[in-house]
Design a protein around this motif. Structure first.
Motif, mmCIF file in Angstrom:
data_model
loop_
_atom_site.group_PDB
_atom_site.id
_atom_site.type_symbol
_atom_site.label_atom_id
_atom_site.label_comp_id
_atom_site.label_asym_id
_atom_site.label_seq_id
_atom_site.Cartn_x
_atom_site.Cartn_y
_atom_site.Cartn_z
ATOM 1 N N ASP A 92 17.975 23.658 60.595
ATOM 2 C CA ASP A 92 19.063 23.830 61.551
ATOM 3 C C ASP A 92 18.785 22.978 62.784
ATOM 4 O OD1 ASP A 92 21.390 24.748 62.602
ATOM 5 O OD2 ASP A 92 20.597 26.670 63.294
ATOM 6 N N ARG A 112 27.150 19.108 64.738
ATOM 7 C CA ARG A 112 27.052 19.687 63.386
ATOM 8 C C ARG A 112 28.116 19.123 62.449
ATOM 9 N NH1 ARG A 112 24.805 23.411 66.706
ATOM 10 N NH2 ARG A 112 22.940 24.479 65.902
ATOM 11 N N GLU A 113 29.295 18.787 63.000
ATOM 12 C CA GLU A 113 30.341 18.183 62.188
ATOM 13 C C GLU A 113 29.915 16.820 61.642
ATOM 14 O OE1 GLU A 113 33.672 17.969 64.757
ATOM 15 O OE2 GLU A 113 34.283 20.076 64.501
ATOM 16 N N ALA A 115 27.137 15.987 60.434
ATOM 17 C CA ALA A 115 26.375 16.211 59.190
ATOM 18 C C ALA A 115 25.342 15.112 58.949
ATOM 19 C CB ALA A 115 27.323 16.333 58.002
#
Length: 594
Positions: A92, A112-113, A115
């Motif tokens: 994470d 986080r989008e 990736a």
């Protein structure tokens, strides 16, 4: 005052023993005896600052300090500000404590989008912003989110890329150092744990003798009544040896594992190598080393039921370990032989009861007998008949049906008859799910299942058994011959089932198909089968021709000959209905070609 990078440079030079400085903190200049050196450009200063920062990054004590240095001195690469930083922890992205709180949630969501990819970010008041991944050879270490009040030049972008690359490289080194430290600590812990287990075992050997301890522990396993003999044996063996212990079935599938290091998922066995291994071990008198394992066969009465093994990667097993493994294999052999005998007795009792129920000879004692095998005959039941075209209805197939039934939650009694397996289920069975489970179990979908209407009395079971057979036969002679069919879904075929006047049916078929049947017999033709397929395909020429593997023109010719020979009009509603029913009766009831 100078840039933050200049301050870092001064601190780093002092710590590394740089040139001496005067009271104002300036380095003394050399006597100007030669020509003045050329003036340094802003790019030269930036590259120098980045060099100093890079060395500081690689000297930082941990990942957090590396990220903090990169964020604090981002200005060394150009007109940049570090909005946020992230480190990868346990898969994470964890934000840096130095991140601001104004746009924290929006930035975290955007990062986080992405990736793992680089991408633009939007921060109010900043015309340019980008999230840049900190990547090493072993994956993504984190992110650095950078903004600028003006659009960076190509040179400034190049400097920023250089800084990000140095930060990522420093993180790779830091992560590698940490993993090495963690591995060393884990190895030390395992060694200490192993040492403690060995000392405990030595203590047992000193007090009672190792062999007596093995006998006592495994004797307790043999007399336990928890019904989990394999797990009990592996637990005992792991406790005795300190090594991971496991049981595999005859085909190499894991049944029990006790101890660390269990593979997940467990490797799929290779049948050829499995047989070679079993033959190699069977030639020896006791446990055999096979690569990193000590292997013993579970072989009651000479039949191999499975394998008991110890994982010994470091080849640490001694004669005491071999003795414990061999004795545990004998104990497990006795346990599995006993369980197999019990299972065989239970299967025989089940089959005898079902055979009597299907024949109508169970009598009043059926309820007591069903209770003895753990089944309640007082409930409504369904009779299920299972047939697979590529499987003989032997014990192996019956066991496969039983496993599939358990998988879909069926509670049933089971027996096998010539050509099929019969289940007496205490609730409406999920027949389609049973079909899918059996397709997976057998590796083929070429099977048929018939299910009776609900049966509310024991003495009605023979009648409902015939219903299930009728449902199976109708399905087998249908266009889609494989799958599951319930008797209460048969419609017209329910009145064509058991109890119908057979002579009347023959007369009806002869009235409508007699000329075609005689023609087929004399000329070895297939006019009735062609007509039956034509109706099965709903009158569609292309589908009918494909199902018969003939050309469309051949089909048209046959249908014309059928009209001429039979003297019936296929366009007439009444003729068409009677002809379709006659072909169904001919195929399903009278046993015409299917």
């Amino acid at each position: 005052m100078g840039s933050p990078a200049h301050s870092l440079y001064r601190r780093y030079s002092d710590r590394k023993g740089g040139l001496p400085r005067d009271s104002a903190g300036r380095q003394p200049t050399a006597a100007r005896t030669g020509p003045r050196p050329p003036a340094r450009t802003p790019t030269d200063h930036a590259l120098h600052d980045l060099t100093v920062l890079s060395q500081a990054l690689f000297d930082a004590p941990d990942e957090g300090e590396i990220l903090r240095l990169a964020m604090d001195h981002i200005a060394a690469a150009g007109p940049y500000s570090a909005e946020a930083g992230y480190l990868t922890v346990g898969g994470d992205l964890v934000p840096s404590p130095r991140n601001g709180h104004t746009h924290a949630s929006a930035l975290s969501r955007r990062v986080r989008e992405l990736a793992g990819q680089d991408g633009p970010v939007a921060v109010p008041g900043r015309p340019w912003g980008r999230a840049m991944g900190l990547r090493g050879l072993d994956g993504l270490h984190g992110y650095l989110v950078v903004t600028s009040r003006s659009r960076p030049t190509d040179a400034e972008r190049s400097l920023l890329t250089t800084l990000v690359g140095h930060t990522a490289a420093a993180l790779s080194v830091a992560f590698a150092h940490r993993r090495r430290r963690e591995d060393a600590l884990e190895l030390r812990r395992l060694r200490e744990e192993r040492t403690a287990l060995q000392r405990k075992l030595i203590s047992v050997v000193a007090e009672l003798g190792y062999e007596r301890a093995v006998h006592a522990l495994l004797a307790g396993v043999a007399t336990s009544s928890d019904g989990r003999g394999e797990e009990a044996v592996t637990r005992a063996l792991h406790r005795l040896t300190g090594l991971p212990a496991l049981v595999e079935d005859r085909f190499g599938r894991l049944r029990s594992w006790t101890g660390p290091g269990r593979p997940d998922p467990y490797p799929e066995p290779d049948p050829v190598r499995r047989d070679e291994m079993l033959h190699a071990v069977a030639r020896e008198a006791g446990p055999v080393r096979m690569e990193d394992r000590l292997v013993a066969l579970v072989r009651p009465r000479g039949e191999i039921l499975g394998v008991l093994a110890l994982v010994d990667v470091r080849n640490e097993a001694d004669e005491h370990t071999v003795f414990a493994l061999g004795h545990a294999a004998k104990s497990l052999s006795l346990e599995l032989a006993h369980l197999r005998d019990l299972a065989e007795v239970e299967r025989r009792l089940h089959r005898e009861l079902v055979d009597d129920l299907l024949a109508g000879t169970a009598g009043r004692g059926a309820y007591a007998r069903s209770e003895a095998v753990g089944h309640d005959l007082h409930r409504s039941h369904y009779i299920v008949v299972v047939r697979w075209s590529n499987r003989t209805a032997d014990d192996s197939f019956a066991q496969a049906v039983g496993r599939a039934a358990s998988t879909v939650g069926m509670r049933s009694l089971l027996t096998r008859r010539s050509g099929h397996v019969v289940l007496v289920a205490d609730d409406r069975p999920p027949a389609r799910a049973l079909y899918e489970a059996l397709a997976r179990e057998t590796g083929t979908r070429s099977g048929t299942i018939g299910v009776s209407a609900p049966c509310h009395a024991v003495d009605a079971i023979p009648h409902h058994y015939r219903e299930a057979q009728r449902a199976m036969d109708v399905r087998r002679h249908s266009r889609e011959r494989y799958g599951a069919t319930f008797f209460d879904e048969l419609g017209l075929y329910r009145i064509l089932g058991p109890g119908s006047d057979y002579r009347e049916l023959e007369t009806f078929v002869h009235e409508w198909l007699g000329r075609l049947i005689d023609y087929d017999s004399r000329h070895h033709a297939a006019m009735v089968e062609t007509l039956s397929r034509y109706f099965d395909c709903g009158g569609n020429y292309d589908e009918t021709a494909d199902s018969l593997a003939i050309h469309r023109s051949t089909l048209r010719y046959r249908l014309q000959r059928i009209r001429e020979i039979g003297g019936h009009d296929l366009a007439d509603v009444e003729d068409r209905l009677n002809l379709q029913v006659a072909t169904r009766v001919w195929k399903i009831v009278l046993g015409g070609p299917g």
